[in-house]
Design a protein around this motif. Structure first.
Motif, mmCIF file in Angstrom:
data_model
loop_
_atom_site.group_PDB
_atom_site.id
_atom_site.type_symbol
_atom_site.label_atom_id
_atom_site.label_comp_id
_atom_site.label_asym_id
_atom_site.label_seq_id
_atom_site.Cartn_x
_atom_site.Cartn_y
_atom_site.Cartn_z
ATOM 1 N N ASN A 1 0.820 -1.209 0.000
ATOM 2 C CA ASN A 1 0.000 0.000 0.000
ATOM 3 C C ASN A 1 0.856 1.262 0.000
ATOM 4 O O ASN A 1 0.504 2.256 -0.640
ATOM 5 C CB ASN A 1 -0.967 0.002 1.181
ATOM 6 C CG ASN A 1 -2.118 -0.950 0.961
ATOM 7 O OD1 ASN A 1 -2.658 -1.036 -0.128
ATOM 8 N ND2 ASN A 1 -2.488 -1.679 1.996
ATOM 9 N N VAL A 2 1.963 1.231 0.729
ATOM 10 C CA VAL A 2 2.889 2.366 0.713
ATOM 11 C C VAL A 2 3.374 2.600 -0.716
ATOM 12 O O VAL A 2 3.376 3.730 -1.214
ATOM 13 C CB VAL A 2 4.087 2.125 1.659
ATOM 14 C CG1 VAL A 2 5.160 3.189 1.465
ATOM 15 C CG2 VAL A 2 3.619 2.085 3.108
ATOM 16 N N GLN A 3 3.775 1.530 -1.379
ATOM 17 C CA GLN A 3 4.259 1.639 -2.750
ATOM 18 C C GLN A 3 3.199 2.261 -3.654
ATOM 19 O O GLN A 3 3.494 3.162 -4.450
ATOM 20 C CB GLN A 3 4.655 0.264 -3.288
ATOM 21 C CG GLN A 3 5.126 0.306 -4.729
ATOM 22 C CD GLN A 3 5.309 -1.062 -5.353
ATOM 23 O OE1 GLN A 3 4.832 -2.072 -4.839
ATOM 24 N NE2 GLN A 3 6.011 -1.096 -6.462
ATOM 25 N N LYS A 4 1.986 1.805 -3.508
ATOM 26 C CA LYS A 4 0.889 2.319 -4.338
ATOM 27 C C LYS A 4 0.636 3.800 -4.047
ATOM 28 O O LYS A 4 0.539 4.613 -4.972
ATOM 29 C CB LYS A 4 -0.365 1.497 -4.084
ATOM 30 C CG LYS A 4 -1.533 1.889 -4.937
ATOM 31 C CD LYS A 4 -2.721 0.986 -4.683
ATOM 32 C CE LYS A 4 -3.920 1.456 -5.472
ATOM 33 N NZ LYS A 4 -5.099 0.631 -5.217
ATOM 34 N N LEU A 5 0.537 4.150 -2.772
ATOM 35 C CA LEU A 5 0.254 5.533 -2.395
ATOM 36 C C LEU A 5 1.337 6.497 -2.867
ATOM 37 O O LEU A 5 1.046 7.614 -3.303
ATOM 38 C CB LEU A 5 0.111 5.656 -0.875
ATOM 39 C CG LEU A 5 -1.177 5.126 -0.271
ATOM 40 C CD1 LEU A 5 -1.035 5.025 1.246
ATOM 41 C CD2 LEU A 5 -2.353 6.019 -0.634
ATOM 42 N N LEU A 6 2.586 6.068 -2.766
ATOM 43 C CA LEU A 6 3.704 6.943 -3.117
ATOM 44 C C LEU A 6 4.179 6.774 -4.558
ATOM 45 O O LEU A 6 5.150 7.412 -4.962
ATOM 46 C CB LEU A 6 4.877 6.710 -2.157
ATOM 47 C CG LEU A 6 4.608 7.004 -0.687
ATOM 48 C CD1 LEU A 6 5.859 6.774 0.140
ATOM 49 C CD2 LEU A 6 4.069 8.413 -0.502
ATOM 50 N N GLN A 7 3.480 5.915 -5.302
ATOM 51 C CA GLN A 7 3.877 5.640 -6.690
ATOM 52 C C GLN A 7 5.372 5.342 -6.745
ATOM 53 O O GLN A 7 6.124 5.901 -7.557
ATOM 54 C CB GLN A 7 3.501 6.814 -7.588
ATOM 55 C CG GLN A 7 2.027 7.111 -7.584
ATOM 56 C CD GLN A 7 1.683 8.386 -8.332
ATOM 57 O OE1 GLN A 7 2.436 8.868 -9.171
ATOM 58 N NE2 GLN A 7 0.521 8.943 -8.042
ATOM 59 N N GLU B 1 10.218 -9.242 -1.961
ATOM 60 C CA GLU B 1 9.642 -10.397 -1.254
ATOM 61 C C GLU B 1 9.211 -10.042 0.172
ATOM 62 O O GLU B 1 8.570 -10.841 0.852
ATOM 63 C CB GLU B 1 10.652 -11.562 -1.225
ATOM 64 C CG GLU B 1 11.847 -11.354 -0.320
ATOM 65 C CD GLU B 1 12.936 -10.428 -0.865
ATOM 66 O OE1 GLU B 1 13.961 -10.285 -0.157
ATOM 67 O OE2 GLU B 1 12.793 -9.850 -1.953
ATOM 68 N N LEU B 2 9.528 -8.834 0.630
ATOM 69 C CA LEU B 2 9.179 -8.396 1.988
ATOM 70 C C LEU B 2 8.099 -7.321 2.007
ATOM 71 O O LEU B 2 7.865 -6.693 3.036
ATOM 72 C CB LEU B 2 10.440 -7.864 2.689
ATOM 73 C CG LEU B 2 11.596 -8.861 2.815
ATOM 74 C CD1 LEU B 2 12.850 -8.155 3.276
ATOM 75 C CD2 LEU B 2 11.219 -9.992 3.750
ATOM 76 N N MET B 3 7.430 -7.132 0.888
ATOM 77 C CA MET B 3 6.450 -6.060 0.786
ATOM 78 C C MET B 3 5.194 -6.301 1.619
ATOM 79 O O MET B 3 4.386 -5.398 1.798
ATOM 80 C CB MET B 3 6.080 -5.820 -0.679
ATOM 81 C CG MET B 3 7.241 -5.297 -1.506
ATOM 82 S SD MET B 3 7.798 -3.669 -0.998
ATOM 83 C CE MET B 3 6.455 -2.688 -1.612
ATOM 84 N N VAL C 1 12.210 4.635 2.326
ATOM 85 C CA VAL C 1 11.718 5.255 1.097
ATOM 86 C C VAL C 1 12.601 6.463 0.813
ATOM 87 O O VAL C 1 12.679 7.382 1.631
ATOM 88 C CB VAL C 1 10.244 5.707 1.211
ATOM 89 C CG1 VAL C 1 9.820 6.460 -0.047
ATOM 90 C CG2 VAL C 1 9.313 4.528 1.460
ATOM 91 N N PHE C 2 13.284 6.432 -0.322
ATOM 92 C CA PHE C 2 14.067 7.578 -0.742
ATOM 93 C C PHE C 2 13.171 8.497 -1.547
ATOM 94 O O PHE C 2 12.437 8.040 -2.427
ATOM 95 C CB PHE C 2 15.293 7.130 -1.550
ATOM 96 C CG PHE C 2 16.304 6.429 -0.696
ATOM 97 C CD1 PHE C 2 17.146 7.147 0.144
ATOM 98 C CD2 PHE C 2 16.413 5.048 -0.711
ATOM 99 C CE1 PHE C 2 18.080 6.502 0.947
ATOM 100 C CE2 PHE C 2 17.345 4.394 0.082
ATOM 101 C CZ PHE C 2 18.173 5.125 0.919
ATOM 102 N N VAL C 3 13.203 9.778 -1.220
ATOM 103 C CA VAL C 3 12.294 10.762 -1.812
ATOM 104 C C VAL C 3 13.007 11.645 -2.836
ATOM 105 O O VAL C 3 14.203 11.520 -3.032
ATOM 106 C CB VAL C 3 11.651 11.629 -0.704
ATOM 107 C CG1 VAL C 3 10.809 10.773 0.244
ATOM 108 C CG2 VAL C 3 12.705 12.406 0.079
ATOM 109 N N VAL D 1 13.672 -1.376 0.215
ATOM 110 C CA VAL D 1 13.998 -0.010 -0.172
ATOM 111 C C VAL D 1 13.127 0.378 -1.360
ATOM 112 O O VAL D 1 13.057 -0.342 -2.354
ATOM 113 C CB VAL D 1 15.480 0.127 -0.554
ATOM 114 C CG1 VAL D 1 15.784 1.534 -1.054
ATOM 115 C CG2 VAL D 1 16.378 -0.228 0.624
ATOM 116 N N LEU D 2 12.458 1.525 -1.211
ATOM 117 C CA LEU D 2 11.627 2.063 -2.270
ATOM 118 C C LEU D 2 12.121 3.456 -2.625
ATOM 119 O O LEU D 2 12.820 4.094 -1.832
ATOM 120 C CB LEU D 2 10.162 2.150 -1.818
ATOM 121 C CG LEU D 2 9.441 0.831 -1.550
ATOM 122 C CD1 LEU D 2 9.729 0.334 -0.149
ATOM 123 C CD2 LEU D 2 7.959 0.998 -1.738
#
Length: 124
Positions: free
Chosen positions: A12-18, A26-28, A76-78, A98-99
């Motif tokens: 969900n974090v990945q989706k929200l932050l694109q 594998e740890l998402m 998450v790197f911004v 890491v995203l």
């Protein structure tokens, strides 16, 4: 956990932050309970707790070391920043997802706050 706060998995974090997953796909499923937005690792050491997501624009090895010491859930790197391969490899060795997102630190934290994730105001 703070009243009104919720847990969220990294999908969900990945989706929200694109965001793009750089390592740890594998740890998402990992759950986060809070978020810290900082480029100062001394603040991360002082204020974070387990199951925290760190949003940062700092892309050096100290971020991975700090995340490992404080048992953070993920990084998450911004601002479109992508750490070099050594940092991504070190995160992978530490089972640290890491995203990377194009959002600014302020925007990323605001999006997560709007979705119910709260910050780290003090150590438990």
């Amino acid at each position: 956990m703070e009243e009104g706060a919720m847990c969220m998995d990294l999908y969900n974090v990945q989706k929200l932050l694109q965001a793009k997953v750089l390592t740890g796909s594998e740890l998402m499923h990992r759950q986060i309970e809070s978020c810290c937005g900082s480029d100062m690792m001394s603040d991360v050491l002082a204020f974070t707790k387990r199951n925290t997501l760190l949003c940062t624009g700092l892309t050096n090895m100290q971020v991975v070391r700090t995340a490992d010491m404080t048992e953070l859930s993920a990084l998450v790197f911004v601002r479109g920043k992508v750490p070099d391969a050594d940092i991504v490899a070190a995160a992978a060795e530490n089972n640290l997802p890491v995203l990377a997102t194009d959002y600014t630190l302020f925007e990323a934290c605001g999006i997560l706050y709007g979705a119910g994730i709260r910050g780290c105001s003090k150590k438990e």
